[in-house]
Design a protein around this motif. Structure first.
Motif, PDB file in Angstrom:
ATOM      1  N   ARG A  70       0.548   2.719   3.815  1.00 33.48           N
ATOM      2  CA  ARG A  70      -0.644   2.704   4.072  1.00 33.48           C
ATOM      3  C   ARG A  70      -1.093   1.810   3.003  1.00 33.48           C
ATOM      4  O   ARG A  70      -2.247   1.243   3.503  1.00 33.48           O
ATOM      5  CB  ARG A  70      -0.170   3.812   2.824  1.00 33.48           C
ATOM      6  N   LEU A  71      -0.700   1.033   1.949  1.00 34.21           N
ATOM      7  CA  LEU A  71      -1.015  -0.214   1.211  1.00 34.21           C
ATOM      8  C   LEU A  71      -1.343  -1.334   2.130  1.00 34.21           C
ATOM      9  O   LEU A  71      -2.140  -2.169   1.814  1.00 34.21           O
ATOM     10  CB  LEU A  71      -0.056  -0.228   0.257  1.00 34.21           C
ATOM     11  N   LEU A  72      -0.366  -1.615   2.955  1.00 32.20           N
ATOM     12  CA  LEU A  72      -0.867  -2.426   3.980  1.00 32.20           C
ATOM     13  C   LEU A  72      -1.327  -2.536   5.391  1.00 32.20           C
ATOM     14  O   LEU A  72      -2.263  -3.270   4.916  1.00 32.20           O
ATOM     15  CB  LEU A  72       0.804  -2.904   4.666  1.00 32.20           C
ATOM     16  N   VAL A  73      -1.645  -0.829   5.429  1.00 31.39           N
ATOM     17  CA  VAL A  73      -2.372  -1.380   6.490  1.00 31.39           C
ATOM     18  C   VAL A  73      -4.290  -1.043   5.672  1.00 31.39           C
ATOM     19  O   VAL A  73      -5.114  -1.953   6.233  1.00 31.39           O
ATOM     20  CB  VAL A  73      -2.981   0.101   6.584  1.00 31.39           C
ATOM     21  N   GLU A  74      -4.138  -0.505   4.671  1.00 29.85           N
ATOM     22  CA  GLU A  74      -5.141  -1.054   3.992  1.00 29.85           C
ATOM     23  C   GLU A  74      -5.618  -2.590   3.564  1.00 29.85           C
ATOM     24  O   GLU A  74      -6.851  -2.823   3.211  1.00 29.85           O
ATOM     25  CB  GLU A  74      -5.141  -0.425   1.974  1.00 29.85           C
ATOM     26  N   ARG A  75      -4.429  -3.480   3.162  1.00 30.43           N
ATOM     27  CA  ARG A  75      -4.747  -4.874   2.507  1.00 30.43           C
ATOM     28  C   ARG A  75      -5.314  -5.493   3.890  1.00 30.43           C
ATOM     29  O   ARG A  75      -5.550  -6.630   3.966  1.00 30.43           O
ATOM     30  CB  ARG A  75      -2.973  -5.041   2.660  1.00 30.43           C
ATOM     31  N   ILE A  76      -4.432  -4.952   5.458  1.00 28.11           N
ATOM     32  CA  ILE A  76      -4.874  -5.589   6.708  1.00 28.11           C
ATOM     33  C   ILE A  76      -6.456  -5.208   6.716  1.00 28.11           C
ATOM     34  O   ILE A  76      -7.150  -6.948   6.908  1.00 28.11           O
ATOM     35  CB  ILE A  76      -4.633  -4.529   7.719  1.00 28.11           C
ATOM     36  N   ALA A  77      -7.153  -4.373   6.644  1.00 28.95           N
ATOM     37  CA  ALA A  77      -8.448  -4.537   6.603  1.00 28.95           C
ATOM     38  C   ALA A  77      -8.857  -4.716   5.484  1.00 28.95           C
ATOM     39  O   ALA A  77     -10.391  -5.158   5.886  1.00 28.95           O
ATOM     40  CB  ALA A  77      -9.100  -2.212   6.964  1.00 28.95           C
ATOM     41  N   ASN A  78      -8.710  -5.171   4.429  1.00 29.21           N
ATOM     42  CA  ASN A  78      -9.389  -5.258   3.093  1.00 29.21           C
ATOM     43  C   ASN A  78      -8.636  -6.701   2.539  1.00 29.21           C
ATOM     44  O   ASN A  78      -8.295  -5.604   1.509  1.00 29.21           O
ATOM     45  CB  ASN A  78     -10.043  -4.270   2.259  1.00 29.21           C
ATOM     46  N   PRO A  79      -8.738  -7.772   2.735  1.00 31.23           N
ATOM     47  CA  PRO A  79      -6.987  -8.824   2.702  1.00 31.23           C
ATOM     48  C   PRO A  79      -8.557  -9.072   1.072  1.00 31.23           C
ATOM     49  O   PRO A  79      -7.705  -9.379   0.066  1.00 31.23           O
ATOM     50  CB  PRO A  79      -7.923  -9.884   3.566  1.00 31.23           C
ATOM     51  N   ASP A  80      -9.479  -8.901   0.804  1.00 32.42           N
ATOM     52  CA  ASP A  80      -9.589  -9.196  -1.159  1.00 32.42           C
ATOM     53  C   ASP A  80      -9.588  -7.941  -1.839  1.00 32.42           C
ATOM     54  O   ASP A  80     -10.072  -8.221  -3.054  1.00 32.42           O
ATOM     55  CB  ASP A  80     -11.185  -9.654  -0.727  1.00 32.42           C
ATOM     56  N   LEU A  81      -8.753  -7.039  -1.634  1.00 29.82           N
ATOM     57  CA  LEU A  81      -8.392  -5.701  -2.526  1.00 29.82           C
ATOM     58  C   LEU A  81      -7.595  -6.831  -3.424  1.00 29.82           C
ATOM     59  O   LEU A  81      -7.033  -7.209  -3.864  1.00 29.82           O
ATOM     60  CB  LEU A  81      -7.708  -5.076  -2.022  1.00 29.82           C
ATOM     61  N   PRO A  82      -7.628  -6.557  -4.755  1.00 30.80           N
ATOM     62  CA  PRO A  82      -6.671  -7.406  -6.251  1.00 30.80           C
ATOM     63  C   PRO A  82      -5.308  -6.515  -5.824  1.00 30.80           C
ATOM     64  O   PRO A  82      -5.620  -5.197  -5.194  1.00 30.80           O
ATOM     65  CB  PRO A  82      -7.685  -6.525  -7.111  1.00 30.80           C
ATOM     66  N   PRO A  83      -4.264  -7.174  -6.245  1.00 26.44           N
ATOM     67  CA  PRO A  83      -2.934  -6.739  -6.225  1.00 26.44           C
ATOM     68  C   PRO A  83      -2.824  -5.922  -6.202  1.00 26.44           C
ATOM     69  O   PRO A  83      -3.446  -4.968  -7.895  1.00 26.44           O
ATOM     70  CB  PRO A  83      -2.145  -8.041  -6.429  1.00 26.44           C
ATOM     71  N   ARG A  84      -2.002  -4.197  -6.060  1.00 25.64           N
ATOM     72  CA  ARG A  84      -1.957  -3.313  -5.719  1.00 25.64           C
ATOM     73  C   ARG A  84      -0.430  -2.941  -6.926  1.00 25.64           C
ATOM     74  O   ARG A  84       0.456  -3.220  -6.114  1.00 25.64           O
ATOM     75  CB  ARG A  84      -2.578  -2.372  -5.558  1.00 25.64           C
ATOM     76  N   ARG A  85      -0.591  -2.331  -7.411  1.00 31.08           N
ATOM     77  CA  ARG A  85       1.213  -1.619  -8.375  1.00 31.08           C
ATOM     78  C   ARG A  85       0.772   0.372  -8.142  1.00 31.08           C
ATOM     79  O   ARG A  85       0.751   0.593  -9.376  1.00 31.08           O
ATOM     80  CB  ARG A  85       1.421  -2.198  -9.401  1.00 31.08           C
ATOM     81  N   VAL A  86       2.367   0.479  -7.348  1.00 28.99           N
ATOM     82  CA  VAL A  86       2.283   1.519  -7.303  1.00 28.99           C
ATOM     83  C   VAL A  86       3.831   2.125  -7.248  1.00 28.99           C
ATOM     84  O   VAL A  86       5.078   1.817  -7.233  1.00 28.99           O
ATOM     85  CB  VAL A  86       1.870   2.477  -5.920  1.00 28.99           C
ATOM     86  N   VAL A  87       4.289   3.045  -8.805  1.00 26.24           N
ATOM     87  CA  VAL A  87       5.291   3.106  -9.392  1.00 26.24           C
ATOM     88  C   VAL A  87       5.960   4.247  -8.739  1.00 26.24           C
ATOM     89  O   VAL A  87       4.992   5.466 -10.089  1.00 26.24           O
ATOM     90  CB  VAL A  87       5.870   2.488 -11.020  1.00 26.24           C
ATOM     91  N   ASN A  88       6.309   5.973  -8.342  1.00 29.26           N
ATOM     92  CA  ASN A  88       7.106   6.568  -8.629  1.00 29.26           C
ATOM     93  C   ASN A  88       7.791   6.912  -9.101  1.00 29.26           C
ATOM     94  O   ASN A  88       9.053   6.029  -9.627  1.00 29.26           O
ATOM     95  CB  ASN A  88       7.831   6.791  -7.003  1.00 29.26           C
ATOM     96  N   ASP A  89       7.324   8.651  -9.935  1.00 28.46           N
ATOM     97  CA  ASP A  89       8.356   9.038 -10.719  1.00 28.46           C
ATOM     98  C   ASP A  89       9.969   9.845 -10.088  1.00 28.46           C
ATOM     99  O   ASP A  89       9.687   9.636  -8.855  1.00 28.46           O
ATOM    100  CB  ASP A  89       8.005  10.225 -11.655  1.00 28.46           C
ATOM    101  N   THR A  90      10.664   9.525 -10.832  1.00 31.39           N
ATOM    102  CA  THR A  90      12.089   9.726 -10.492  1.00 31.39           C
ATOM    103  C   THR A  90      12.258  11.614 -10.304  1.00 31.39           C
ATOM    104  O   THR A  90      11.123  12.149 -11.448  1.00 31.39           O
ATOM    105  CB  THR A  90      13.263   8.915 -10.574  1.00 31.39           C
ATOM    106  N   THR A  91      13.533  12.452  -9.722  1.00 34.65           N
ATOM    107  CA  THR A  91      13.814  13.431 -10.709  1.00 34.65           C
ATOM    108  C   THR A  91      15.166  13.813 -10.248  1.00 34.65           C
ATOM    109  O   THR A  91      15.217  12.785  -9.203  1.00 34.65           O
ATOM    110  CB  THR A  91      12.842  14.765  -9.299  1.00 34.65           C
ATOM    111  N   LEU A  92      15.540  14.450 -10.884  1.00 34.11           N
ATOM    112  CA  LEU A  92      17.343  14.692 -11.154  1.00 34.11           C
ATOM    113  C   LEU A  92      17.104  16.148 -10.292  1.00 34.11           C
ATOM    114  O   LEU A  92      16.903  17.234 -10.678  1.00 34.11           O
ATOM    115  CB  LEU A  92      17.607  14.588 -12.631  1.00 34.11           C
TER     116      LEU A  92
END
Length: 340
Positions: A308-330
């Protein structure tokens, strides 16, 4: 043209999508009169276009049509079932946009990765989801930017200048150590393997920090060989140190599989003689007996988010860099017990 008309002419398809409470991809399908969109959703999007005064930019549309509609995905190890689940998430999200995915395996070799990126560039891919090979230099981001190639880093990162989707490895280590401590374990080993990269560093640092937080020895690291069969044959290394662990946290699912086989061959029972926790929790964790307690990292969801982030980046190359870090579960199952 009045100021109001100029304002309306700058309305984007993303604005329309948000106004209609749909994804940009859905709004695009409505614009292209795709039969995949239901009548109620289509009407809502068309009303949003009228409300906002959206003007269809034929020139921009022509440029979009000239795109290849192909996305590249490069991973370091296709034999690891974790990457199969990651790729299923990428394909699911990319497929929903009408694009297709070309998959490639770098084999954890930087020179092969460079060749694959060059070939994908030559074939005109619209963008790439990349899990960087160990040893990839940060200046790769500059080269990709010079090419104009949209890239999302996944699981490992080499640069803050590119989008990244990953996992809270340190949080996962805390969950594993805290759970073992609640059972009475203090002598906990971390069984690691593979080359050095950002995910390796974050897992090892996370283990050490979690152990220090409990005032446990943070240096019981067991280095295992890379291949599954070799891991099983190296199980004796768990007991080669002066401090004998009562529990082991595994670097990933492959390490857990190998050690489960090796412990069985040694006549030891997991959960009784030694507690074992996996990391990643891929689908075939259920095949291990006793069932493996594991830190779940959600590889399919990571793949979907990266796509999803890549599709958004292709559509809008000028977006600032984004960082998504998912939580874990045990995911607690049967492979842990009180210290023997």
């Amino acid at each position: 043209m009045s100021s109001q008309e100029r304002k309306k002419s700058r309305v984007t398809l993303l604005d329309v999508a948000r106004h209609a409470s749909v994804s940009r991809a859905t709004a695009s399908l409505v614009l292209r009169k795709s039969p995949l969109v239901g009548s109620e959703t289509r009407a809502r999007v068309e009303q949003a276009m009228r409300d906002l005064g959206y003007v269809y930019n034929i020139g921009a549309a022509r440029l979009r049509v000239e795109r290849s509609q192909i996305i590249g995905a490069i991973v370091p190890n296709l034999t690891n079932p974790f990457f199969a689940e990651l790729l299923s998430g990428i394909e699911e999200a990319i497929g929903a946009t009408g694009k297709v995915v070309i998959l490639a395996n770098s084999g954890e070799r930087v020179e092969r990765q460079s060749m694959l990126l060059q070939r994908m560039r030559e074939h005109g891919v619209d963008g790439v989801v990349l899990c960087p090979a160990a040893g990839t230099e940060p200046d790769l981001s500059e080269q990709l930017a010079a090419w104009g190639m949209p890239v999302v880093q996944v699981l490992r990162h080499i640069s803050v200048d590119m989008d990244y989707v990953g996992v809270d490895y340190a949080g996962g280590m805390r969950q594993a150590v805290d759970y073992l401590a609640s059972l009475g374990h203090e002598k906990i080993a971390f069984a690691v393997h593979g080359p050095f990269h950002s995910a390796y560093r974050e897992r090892v640092d996370g283990f050490r920090d979690a152990m220090l937080a409990k005032a446990f020895d943070p240096e019981i690291l067991i280095h295992l060989p890379p291949q599954l069969g070799e891991i099983a044959d190296s199980t004796h290394l768990l007991f080669a140190k002066a401090t004998q662990p009562t529990a082991v946290i595994c670097f990933n699912h492959l390490v857990a599989l190998g050690l489960a086989a090796g412990l069985h061959d040694c006549g030891l029972t997991i959960g009784r003689d030694l507690s074992l926790i996996g990391f990643d929790d891929v689908a075939d964790a259920e095949a291990i007996r006793p069932r493996l307690t594991s830190v779940s990292t959600g590889p399919t969801a990571i793949g979907e988010m990266a796509a999803r982030l890549l599709v958004e980046r292709i559509a809008n190359p000028d977006l600032p860099p984004r960082r998504v870090v998912n939580d874990t579960t045990l995911s607690v199952r049967q492979s842990c017990g009180r210290p023997a």
